[in-house]
Design a protein around this motif. Structure first.
Motif, PDB file in Angstrom:
ATOM      1  N   UNK A   1       2.709  67.917  41.405  1.00 28.23           N
ATOM      2  CA  UNK A   1       3.250  66.750  41.668  1.00 28.23           C
ATOM      3  C   UNK A   1       3.680  65.825  40.840  1.00 28.23           C
ATOM      4  N   UNK A   2       4.755  65.171  41.271  1.00 27.84           N
ATOM      5  CA  UNK A   2       4.179  63.633  39.839  1.00 27.84           C
ATOM      6  C   UNK A   2       3.615  62.962  41.312  1.00 27.84           C
ATOM      7  N   UNK A   3       3.012  61.929  40.810  1.00 28.06           N
ATOM      8  CA  UNK A   3       2.430  60.720  41.435  1.00 28.06           C
ATOM      9  C   UNK A   3       2.546  59.695  41.215  1.00 28.06           C
ATOM     10  N   UNK A   4       3.075  58.429  41.992  1.00 30.25           N
ATOM     11  CA  UNK A   4       3.287  56.355  40.690  1.00 30.25           C
ATOM     12  C   UNK A   4       2.407  56.323  40.626  1.00 30.25           C
ATOM     13  N   UNK A   5       1.717  55.922  39.926  1.00 25.56           N
ATOM     14  CA  UNK A   5       0.759  55.172  38.827  1.00 25.56           C
ATOM     15  C   UNK A   5       0.260  54.131  39.189  1.00 25.56           C
ATOM     16  N   UNK A   6      -0.524  53.542  39.902  1.00 25.09           N
ATOM     17  CA  UNK A   6      -0.770  53.504  40.796  1.00 25.09           C
ATOM     18  C   UNK A   6      -1.128  51.736  40.114  1.00 25.09           C
ATOM     19  N   UNK A   7      -1.116  50.335  41.201  1.00 26.29           N
ATOM     20  CA  UNK A   7      -1.473  48.780  40.204  1.00 26.29           C
ATOM     21  C   UNK A   7      -0.606  48.174  39.724  1.00 26.29           C
ATOM     22  N   UNK A   8       0.884  49.350  39.191  1.00 30.59           N
ATOM     23  CA  UNK A   8       2.012  48.373  38.622  1.00 30.59           C
ATOM     24  C   UNK A   8       3.347  48.298  39.483  1.00 30.59           C
ATOM     25  N   UNK A   9       3.377  48.114  41.105  1.00 33.86           N
ATOM     26  CA  UNK A   9       4.088  47.600  41.566  1.00 33.86           C
ATOM     27  C   UNK A   9       5.365  46.592  41.302  1.00 33.86           C
ATOM     28  N   UNK A  10       6.920  47.628  41.696  1.00 28.42           N
ATOM     29  CA  UNK A  10       8.004  46.876  41.201  1.00 28.42           C
ATOM     30  C   UNK A  10       8.249  47.240  39.396  1.00 28.42           C
ATOM     31  N   UNK A  11       7.342  47.950  38.627  1.00 26.04           N
ATOM     32  CA  UNK A  11       7.937  48.263  37.190  1.00 26.04           C
ATOM     33  C   UNK A  11       8.585  49.627  37.651  1.00 26.04           C
ATOM     34  N   UNK A  12       9.186  49.872  36.570  1.00 26.73           N
ATOM     35  CA  UNK A  12       9.648  50.974  36.152  1.00 26.73           C
ATOM     36  C   UNK A  12       9.340  52.181  35.808  1.00 26.73           C
ATOM     37  N   UNK A  13       7.239  52.430  35.501  1.00 23.91           N
ATOM     38  CA  UNK A  13       7.035  52.809  34.403  1.00 23.91           C
ATOM     39  C   UNK A  13       7.118  54.620  35.012  1.00 23.91           C
ATOM     40  N   UNK A  14       7.318  55.054  36.223  1.00 29.81           N
ATOM     41  CA  UNK A  14       6.428  55.972  36.036  1.00 29.81           C
ATOM     42  C   UNK A  14       8.675  56.561  35.627  1.00 29.81           C
ATOM     43  N   UNK A  15       9.217  55.867  35.833  1.00 26.38           N
ATOM     44  CA  UNK A  15      10.499  56.743  35.426  1.00 26.38           C
ATOM     45  C   UNK A  15      11.331  56.731  34.117  1.00 26.38           C
ATOM     46  N   UNK A  16      10.875  55.545  33.398  1.00 28.19           N
ATOM     47  CA  UNK A  16      10.526  55.831  32.338  1.00 28.19           C
ATOM     48  C   UNK A  16      10.306  56.563  31.583  1.00 28.19           C
ATOM     49  N   UNK A  17       8.777  56.458  31.845  1.00 27.04           N
ATOM     50  CA  UNK A  17       7.859  57.548  30.739  1.00 27.04           C
ATOM     51  C   UNK A  17       8.965  58.581  30.888  1.00 27.04           C
ATOM     52  N   UNK A  18       9.815  59.482  31.963  1.00 24.70           N
ATOM     53  CA  UNK A  18      10.289  60.246  32.579  1.00 24.70           C
ATOM     54  C   UNK A  18      11.635  60.664  31.440  1.00 24.70           C
ATOM     55  N   UNK A  19      12.067  59.543  31.367  1.00 25.43           N
ATOM     56  CA  UNK A  19      13.113  59.299  30.108  1.00 25.43           C
ATOM     57  C   UNK A  19      12.653  58.680  28.947  1.00 25.43           C
ATOM     58  N   UNK A  20      11.064  59.063  28.598  1.00 20.28           N
ATOM     59  CA  UNK A  20      11.062  58.785  26.653  1.00 20.28           C
ATOM     60  C   UNK A  20      10.952  57.661  26.960  1.00 20.28           C
TER      61      UNK A  20
END
Length: 649
Positions: free
Chosen positions: A131-150
Motif C-alpha cells: 500500500x501507499x505510505x506518506x512521505x516522511x519529513x514533509x508534514x503539511x504538504x500535499x505531495x502524496x496527493x499531488x503525485x497521484x493527481x499528476x
C-alpha cells in the motif's frame, strides 16, 4: 488485408534525412510492425541503412513507386510510440535529429539477450508492491496527493542521512525518491528516476530494496554491461509497475503507463547531455511530463535557478521540509587584522573536537597535490612548453606535469624571466591530506577524489579529504564538515558558479550527523549568509532576478551557431523575422570558423528551432562546384547548441 507500407525513421545524423520515409513491405517479409528494426535502401547513397518502423499503413501518399524494405532485423518492437513522440519533440525543441535522440533512448541490439527475451514469450507482470505510505519529513504538504493527481513539484530534499534496515546510511533524498516511486508502483503506475552519477544510483537502489520493491526496479546505468542494460530495456517494454532508475538517458526508457518522473539534482552538470542534440535531463522530463500527464518532481538540496523560474511561473509547486532539519552552519573567518589562513582557528578547533568521536569531512576544490604552480622568481603561472596548458604537481617530489597533454616539464624555464625554479601555488587533495596529517598526528587520513574512489566509511575517527562530488558516506554522518577553498571555487569564471557552489556545499552539509557543525571557511557575503540560513530558495530567486536584469539564461533562451562565417551569417539572418532579442558575435573559434550567440524569449523557441533546422538542411545539402585540377575540400558543417551555459564562461 495486410499493411503494405512501412513508415520508418532512418538512423542517420544528416538533417535532410530527419523525416519519415515510406517503404513497401515485400510479400513474404512477415513481422514488419511498428517499433521493429529494419534495413532499408537509400537510393541517393546506394547503400542500405538501419531504421526503425514508426508505423505501418495500407497505402502511401507518395505517388511514385516505393522501394521495398531490404530486411527485417528483429521482430521485437523496441521503439514504443511514447519514446518516438518524445524523441521527435525533444529533437524539434533544439533543432536536432530524432535519430540522435533515439541513439540515447534505444540501446544497441544484443542478439543473445533479445533471442532469450523472445523465446520466453510475454514476461509475467510483477505484482504491484504494498500500500501507499506518506512521505516522511514533509508534514503539511500535499505531495502524496499531488503525485497521484499528476502534479508538478520542486522538492527541497531533507539535508540528512537515513539509516536503512540493513544498517547502511543513504541520503534522505534517496529515501524520499524511493517512497514516491514505491507509492506510484502501488498504484500500478511506472516511475523513472534520473540521478547524476553512480554514487547517487547506488544510494537510490539501496533505498528501494530496503522498502521491499526491488523486484520491480530496473537499472539503466551507463556503467552496466551492454547485455544487462539491454535486458533491463526489454523488460521495461512490459506493462508492469516498473521503477526505472539511471542516469540522464533513463528518461527515454519505455513506459506505457508512466505515473512519475523524478530528476535528482537537476542543477548538476552531469544532467547536460554531451552528445547532439545536447538535451538537458530537466528539459526531457518537462517534455515527457507534458506528453504523458505523469507527475514530475525536481528533487535537490539546493534549488536550481532554472527550477526557480518554473516556480515563479506557477508551473512547479514548491515543497520544503521543516526548518528544524537544517544543518548547523558556521561561517569561519580570521579576525580582522590577522593573516588569513586557509583553515581558520574556529574550524581547527571544531575539527579537533569532532575527530575524537568520529570522521571529519574536509571538502577541497581540486584533486592532486598542487594543481597550479608558478615561477618562484616572478610569480607567473607555469605553462607547458608543448601545448601551453597549466602545469601542476601530482604528488610530493614529483616533477611538474601538464594538466592538458600530460607532458612532464623537467627541466622547466620561465618564458618571462628565464627562472628555473617553481613554487606551489594551490593545494589539492593530496597536499591538504599531507598538511592535515602533520597537524593531527596519529589521525587516519583518507583521500577521496577522482584517483581515489571511496564510497563509504565506518563511524571511526578519520580525516576525510575529498573533492566536491567525491565525498564518501560515513556511517551515521560526519561529526564535522569543513568546506575549504570557497573563494577559489567562486573565482572560476562561470555564469552558474554561485549556484554551483551552493549545490556543492549543500550536498556536503547533508552528509553531516545531526547537529554536527558545518564550517564554511573564508567566504562571506550574501551567498554564504543564504547557505548558513538555509534560504536556498531566496538565493535562487535573487540569482534569477540578477540574470533577468542582464538578459542571461534561464530568464531567456540562447542558441550558439558555429561554423563557416557565410553559413553562420545566413542562419542568423533568417532569424530576424521570428522576433529574437539580439545576436552576439560573430567571434572566431579555434577551427577557423566563427560563433554567434542568439538570445530569444521562450515564446519564440519553436520558431527559432524551425528556422535553424532549415538552415542546417540548406548547409548540409549545399555542394561546391569542383575546380579542375584542385582537390575538393569538405564543406565545414554548421553546428547548433541550444541553452549551453558554457558560452558564458
Amino acid at each position: 488485408m495486410a499493411a503494405a507500407v512501412a513508415r520508418v525513421v532512418i538512423d542517420s545524423p544528416l538533417p535532410q534525412l530527419d523525416h519519415l520515409f515510406d517503404y513497401a513491405i515485400p510479400d513474404g517479409l512477415d513481422g514488419v510492425a511498428a517499433g521493429v528494426r529494419v534495413r532499408v535502401p537509400l537510393r541517393s547513397a546506394g547503400r542500405v541503412a538501419d531504421a526503425f518502423v514508426v508505423e505501418v499503413a495500407d497505402e502511401s501518399e507518395h505517388a511514385g513507386a516505393l522501394s521495398p524494405v531490404d530486411a527485417l532485423v528483429s521482430t521485437v518492437p523496441v521503439l514504443s510510440h511514447e519514446v518516438w513522440t518524445l524523441a521527435r519533440a525533444v529533437a524539434d525543441r533544439v533543432a536536432g535529429t530524432a535519430s540522435d535522440v533515439l541513439r540515447l533512448a534505444v540501446p544497441k541490439r544484443q542478439v543473445r539477450v533479445e533471442k532469450a527475451y523472445a523465446a520466453a514469450g510475454s514476461p509475467a507482470v510483477p505484482p504491484a508492491p504494498g500500500g501507499v505510505e506518506p512521505v516522511s519529513g514533509y508534514a503539511g504538504s500535499d505531495l502524496d496527493e499531488g503525485i497521484a493527481a499528476g502534479g508538478r513539484f520542486v522538492v527541497d530534499a531533507i539535508p540528512t542521512l537515513t539509516s536503512l534496515s540493513d544498517g547502511a546510511s543513504v541520503g534522505s533524498w534517496a529515501v524520499t525518491a524511493a517512497r514516491l516511486a514505491a507509492n506510484t508502483a502501488a498504484r500500478g503506475r511506472q516511475t523513472i528516476v534520473s540521478v547524476p552519477d553512480h554514487r547517487d544510483l547506488d544510494q537510490l537502489d539501496a533505498a528501494l530494496h530496503a522498502l521491499g520493491v526491488g523486484a520491480v526496479v530496473l537499472r539503466f546505468d551507463a556503467a552496466q554491461p551492454s547485455a544487462d542494460r539491454y535486458r533491463s530495456f526489454l523488460t521495461a517494454l512490459g506493462d508492469g509497475p516498473h521503477i526505472v532508475i539511471g542516469n540522464r538517458s533513463s528518461l527515454y526508457a519505455p513506459a506505457s503507463r508512466l505515473g512519475l518522473l523524478v530528476v535528482v539534482e537537476d542543477g548538476d552538470p552531469l544532467h547536460r547531455e554531451p552528445l547532439a542534440p545536447y538535451a538537458h535531463s530537466r528539459d526531457v522530463a518537462l517534455v515527457r511530463q507534458s506528453q504523458s500527464g505523469a507527475a514530475l518532481v525536481l528533487l535537490s538540496h539546493a534549488r536550481s535557478v532554472d527550477a526557480e523560474r518554473l516556480v515563479e511561473l506557477g508551473y512547479l509547486s514548491p515543497v520544503s521540509p521543516s526548518p528544524s532539519v537544517r544543518p548547523r552552519v558556521v561561517l569561519a573567518e580570521d579576525p580582522p587584522g590577522e593573516a588569513s589562513a586557509r583553515i581558520p582557528a574556529t574550524a581547527w578547533a571544531l575539527a579537533r573536537e569532532a575527530l575524537v568521536s568520529g570522521p571529519v569531512l574536509v571538502q577541497v576544490a581540486r584533486p592532486g597535490y598542487a594543481p597550479v604552480v608558478a615561477c618562484a622568481s616572478c610569480g607567473t603561472a607555469a605553462t607547458c612548453a608543448r601545448c601551453h596548458g597549466p602545469l601542476g604537481v601530482a604528488r610530493r617530489g614529483a616533477p611538474p606535469q601538464c594538466g592538458v597533454c600530460g607532458a612532464v616539464a623537467a627541466p622547466w624555464r620561465c618564458d618571462v624571466c628565464e627562472g628555473s625554479s617553481l613554487r606551489l601555488v594551490s593545494r589539492g587533495s593530496g597536499r591538504t591530506a599531507e598538511e592535515l596529517g602533520r597537524a593531527f598526528p596519529g589521525a587516519r587520513v583518507v583521500v577521496a577524489d577522482g584517483e581515489h574512489r571511496v564510497l563509504t566509511l565506518p563511524a571511526t575517527p578519520a580525516l576525510v579529504v575529498a573533492t566536491r562530488g567525491a565525498e564518501p558516506i560515513a556511517a551515521g554522518g560526519y561529526r564535522a564538515v569543513l568546506l575549504l577553498d570557497g573563494e577559489r571555487m567562486l573565482a572560476r569564471e562561470s555564469l552558474t558558479i554561485a549556484e554551483d557552489a551552493m549545490r556543492w556545499w549543500s550536498n556536503a552539509a547533508a552528509l553531516a550527523a545531526p547537529r554536527a557543525p558545518v564550517v564554511l571557511a573564508g567566504v562571506s557575503g550574501p551567498l554564504a549568509q543564504a547557505f548558513a540560513a538555509g534560504t536556498h530558495a531566496t538565493f535562487a530567486a535573487r540569482e534569477l532576478a540578477d540574470r533577468r536584469a542582464l538578459g542571461f539564461p534561464p530568464s531567456i533562451r540562447t542558441v550558439t551557431v558555429t561554423g563557416p562565417i557565410d553559413a553562420v551569417t545566413a542562419a542568423v539572418d533568417g532569424l530576424h523575422d521570428v522576433g529574437i532579442r539580439d545576436v552576439l558575435g560573430p567571434t572566431p573559434v579555434d577551427d577557423g570558423g566563427v560563433r554567434s550567440i542568439v538570445r530569444f524569449d521562450y515564446r519564440v523557441g519553436a520558431d527559432v528551432a524551425r528556422e535553424l533546422r532549415a538552415a542546417l538542411i540548406r548547409n548540409a545539402t549545399a555542394r561546391r562546384r569542383p575546380i579542375a585540377g584542385r582537390p575538393q575540400r569538405a564543406v565545414p558543417s554548421l553546428r547548433l547548441h541550444f541553452d549551453d551555459p558554457e558560452v558564458w564562461t
